[in-house]
Write a protein that holds these residues in place. Structure first.
Motif, PDB file in Angstrom:
ATOM      1  N   ASN A 141      23.116 -40.184  28.283  1.00 49.99           N
ATOM      2  CA  ASN A 141      22.331 -41.610  28.990  1.00 49.99           C
ATOM      3  C   ASN A 141      21.543 -41.214  30.248  1.00 49.99           C
ATOM      4  OD1 ASN A 141      23.990 -43.318  26.960  1.00 49.99           O
ATOM      5  ND2 ASN A 141      25.232 -44.064  28.375  1.00 49.99           N
TER       6      ASN A 141
ATOM      7  N   ALA B 171      14.733 -42.824  21.783  1.00 50.92           N
ATOM      8  CA  ALA B 171      14.969 -42.656  23.324  1.00 50.92           C
ATOM      9  C   ALA B 171      14.502 -41.202  23.414  1.00 50.92           C
ATOM     10  CB  ALA B 171      16.413 -42.766  23.697  1.00 50.92           C
TER      11      ALA B 171
ATOM     12  N   ARG C   1       7.138 -39.036  28.012  1.00 45.88           N
ATOM     13  CA  ARG C   1       7.010 -38.837  29.550  1.00 45.88           C
ATOM     14  C   ARG C   1       6.949 -37.475  29.840  1.00 45.88           C
ATOM     15  NH1 ARG C   1      11.375 -42.550  28.585  1.00 45.88           N
ATOM     16  NH2 ARG C   1      13.009 -41.237  29.463  1.00 45.88           N
TER      17      ARG C   1
ATOM     18  N   LEU D 123      18.444 -39.277  28.964  1.00 44.80           N
ATOM     19  CA  LEU D 123      17.429 -40.042  28.607  1.00 44.80           C
ATOM     20  C   LEU D 123      16.969 -41.195  29.255  1.00 44.80           C
ATOM     21  CD1 LEU D 123      19.001 -40.228  24.876  1.00 44.80           C
ATOM     22  CD2 LEU D 123      17.115 -38.654  25.846  1.00 44.80           C
ATOM     23  N   GLY D 124      17.507 -41.661  30.346  1.00 39.17           N
ATOM     24  CA  GLY D 124      17.498 -42.671  31.139  1.00 39.17           C
ATOM     25  C   GLY D 124      17.634 -44.223  30.390  1.00 39.17           C
ATOM     26  N   GLU D 125      18.495 -44.170  29.421  1.00 39.51           N
ATOM     27  CA  GLU D 125      18.751 -45.369  28.431  1.00 39.51           C
ATOM     28  C   GLU D 125      20.321 -45.264  28.041  1.00 39.51           C
ATOM     29  OE1 GLU D 125      15.997 -46.030  25.260  1.00 39.51           O
ATOM     30  OE2 GLU D 125      14.525 -44.760  26.225  1.00 39.51           O
ATOM     31  N   ASP D 126      20.828 -46.307  27.588  1.00 40.51           N
ATOM     32  CA  ASP D 126      22.047 -46.514  26.987  1.00 40.51           C
ATOM     33  C   ASP D 126      21.971 -46.256  25.429  1.00 40.51           C
ATOM     34  OD1 ASP D 126      24.696 -47.071  26.303  1.00 40.51           O
ATOM     35  OD2 ASP D 126      24.583 -49.052  27.445  1.00 40.51           O
ATOM     36  N   VAL D 127      22.673 -45.271  25.097  1.00 43.31           N
ATOM     37  CA  VAL D 127      22.551 -45.082  23.564  1.00 43.31           C
ATOM     38  C   VAL D 127      24.042 -45.381  22.946  1.00 43.31           C
ATOM     39  CG1 VAL D 127      21.144 -43.211  23.580  1.00 43.31           C
ATOM     40  CG2 VAL D 127      23.323 -42.699  23.767  1.00 43.31           C
TER      41      VAL D 127
ATOM     42  N   VAL E 212      18.955 -46.152  18.219  1.00 47.06           N
ATOM     43  CA  VAL E 212      18.410 -45.910  19.487  1.00 47.06           C
ATOM     44  C   VAL E 212      18.476 -44.408  20.110  1.00 47.06           C
ATOM     45  CG1 VAL E 212      19.028 -48.397  20.008  1.00 47.06           C
ATOM     46  CG2 VAL E 212      20.503 -46.346  21.005  1.00 47.06           C
TER      47      VAL E 212
ATOM     48  N   ARG F  91      10.763 -41.096  23.386  1.00 45.03           N
ATOM     49  CA  ARG F  91      10.048 -41.614  24.625  1.00 45.03           C
ATOM     50  C   ARG F  91      10.140 -40.743  25.554  1.00 45.03           C
ATOM     51  NH1 ARG F  91      12.167 -46.495  22.126  1.00 45.03           N
ATOM     52  NH2 ARG F  91      14.063 -46.408  23.109  1.00 45.03           N
ATOM     53  N   LEU F  92      11.336 -39.865  25.739  1.00 48.08           N
ATOM     54  CA  LEU F  92      11.536 -38.999  26.801  1.00 48.08           C
ATOM     55  C   LEU F  92      10.483 -37.676  26.703  1.00 48.08           C
ATOM     56  CD1 LEU F  92      12.701 -37.787  29.469  1.00 48.08           C
ATOM     57  CD2 LEU F  92      14.433 -36.999  27.890  1.00 48.08           C
TER      58      LEU F  92
END
Length: 383
Positions: free
Chosen positions: A76, A156, A163, A79-83, A152, A159-160
C-alpha cells in the motif's frame, strides 16, 4: 502513423509482474516501454481468486513466495493505494485422514524453507471455526498468508510505472518481436519499439513470444471458474483451500464470498474465457459441504479469465536460452497472484545484472527443450 520509441527495455504484457518490472526498472534508472493488448491487470492478474498464500506451493516456488510475502506488507505504501491486502491467514482443509496425512507431510517439508504451518485437529479447528461442516476433519494453517483485491493490484503498479516515467501503452497488441544482433524490435498496434533488452511477460501467450526466438514453451490455456455472492454478515475468517484444490473461498471486507473451483472455457484465439454454469454449481455445492451456512447466499456474478499453464505447473522465469537480453516470466499455472510483485523485482535484477538473488534454476525455459506435442493438464488451481 506508426509511433516509434527507443528505450532500454521493452516489456510484452501488462499483468502485475510486468507492471512491477516496469516500476523496478524505472527505479534502476532504465527507460521502459510496456505493451499490453488490452488493459493492464485485466488478464490473469485481475480475474483470479486473490489469495496471497505461501502454503501449498511447489517447494521450488517457496523461496520466491517467501520473498514476495515481505513485499505485500509494504505494498500500500509503495503504490500509494489500498490494494485490500489482509493477513487473514490461509487454512487448508482436510476432508479425510488421507488428506490430513498430506498436510502433515507438507508441513514437515515446508519447515525446511522457513514456512511455519500449524496443524489443527477437529477439536481445535472447530473451536476457532464452528461454522465448518462435518466433512472437515482437520487443517493446516499458515497464519501469515492472506488475501487482496486482484482487480486493483496490477492497475496500481501500472499507474506507479507511469508516474515514474515508463511508457505504458494499453490496447497495443504485439504482432511480432525479433533480435537483429544489435537489439530488439517489437512491432505492436500503432507503435514500434526498439530496445536493448526484452521482457516476455505475455501470460498465456508467453510461449508464442518465446517461439519467435526459437524456444519451446508448451503453454496451455487455463481458465479458473469463479463465483461471488452478495455481501453477507462476517462469517469466513480465513482464506480457505482444500487438499486437492477443487474448491477455495474467502470473504471480502465488504462481505462478499468469493469462491472458485474447476475450469471455465478458454479461447486463445480471442483471448477470452468464460465461466461454465455446471462448474459454478459444482463449486457451490462443494462450498456448502465446507460451510453449510452459505446455503441461503445469493450468487450475483460468475466469471473466468485466461491464464497460462505449464505441464509441470510451475512458471518459466529466467533468461532466454537462445537470445541474450531476452528474459521470460510466464506460465504461472493458476497461482501467480502472490508472486507478481517479487517477479517484477526478479525481472529487473535479470535485466540489470544478469542474475537474481532468488534461485531460478527450476524455472528455466530450457527444461522444455525436448518437449514434443500437446498435453492435457488437470493440475490443481488455487490462486
Amino acid at each position: 502513423m506508426m509511433e516509434r520509441l527507443t528505450v532500454d527495455v521493452a516489456i510484452i504484457g501488462g499483468g502485475t509482474a510486468a507492471c512491477a518490472a516496469a516500476v523496478a526498472l524505472r527505479e534502476a534508472g532504465l527507460t521502459v516501454a510496456l505493451l499490453e493488448k488490452r488493459l493492464c491487470g485485466a488478464g490473469a492478474s485481475g480475474v483470479n481468486f486473490g489469495g496471497v498464500r505461501q502454503q501449498g506451493r511447489d517447494f521450488s516456488e517457496l523461496p520466491l513466495s517467501r520473498r514476495a510475502r515481505v513485499l505485500w506488507d509494504g505494498l500500500n505504501a509503495k503504490l500509494g493505494e489500498d490494494v485490500g491486502f489482509e493477513a487473514t491467514g490461509h487454512i487448508k482443509l482436510a476432508r479425510s485422514e488421507a488428506d490430513m496425512a498430506v498436510l502433515e507431510a507438507y508441513a514437515r517439508d515446508a519447515a525446511e524453507y522457513g514456512l511455519d504451518l500449524q496443524l489443527l485437529g477437529p477439536n481445535a479447528l472447530r473451536a476457532e471455526m464452528p461454522w465448518l461442516g462435518p466433512a472437515v476433519v482437520g487443517a493446516s494453517l499458515s497464519p501469515t498468508d492472506g488475501q487482496a483485491n486482484p482487480r486493483v493490484v496490477g492497475p496500481a503498479f501500472a499507474r506507479l510505472a507511469r508516474r515514474l516515467g515508463a511508457e505504458v501503452r494499453e490496447h497495443a497488441p504485439v504482432r511480432h518481436a525479433a533480435h537483429d544482433g544489435a537489439g530488439f524490435t517489437v512491432e505492436a498496434e500503432g507503435v514500434s519499439v526498439r530496445s536493448r533488452s526484452l521482457v516476455n511477460a505475455a501470460g498465456a501467450y508467453g510461449g508464442a513470444v518465446a517461439g519467435w526466438f526459437g524456444e519451446a514453451a508448451p503453454v496451455a490455456p487455463l481458465a479458473p471458474n469463479m463465483v461471488v455472492t452478495e455481501p453477507l454478515a462476517p462469517l469466513v475468517t480465513r482464506s480457505i483451500g482444500v487438499v486437492g484444490g477443487d474448491v477455495y473461498l474467502r470473504q471480502t471486507r465488504r462481505g462478499n464470498v468469493v469462491l472458485g473451483g474447476g475450469r471455465g472455457t478458454a479461447d486463445s484465439a480471442d483471448g477470452l474465457a468464460r465461466p461454465v454454469a455446471a462448474t459454478s454449481l459444482g463449486a457451490m455445492g462443494k462450498s456448502l459441504t465446507l460451510i453449510p451456512d452459505l446455503a441461503h447466499a445469493q450468487v450475483i456474478r460468475s466469471w473466468s479469465g485466461l491464464d497460462g499453464e505449464m505441464p509441470d505447473h510451475i512458471p518459466v522465469i529466467g533468461p532466454s536460452g537462445t537470445t541474450p537480453g531476452l528474459v521470460h516470466a510466464f506460465g504461472f499455472s493458476g497461482h501467480g497472484f502472490q508472486l507478481g510483485p517479487v517477479v517484477g523485482e526478479i525481472l529487473a535484477e535479470l535485466v540489470t545484472t544478469g542474475r537474481s538473488a532468488s534461485p531460478l534454476q527450476p524455472f528455466r525455459i530450457e527444461r522444455f527443450a525436448a518437449w514434443r506435442g500437446p498435453y492435457r493438464s488437470e493440475g490443481e488451481i488455487e490462486h
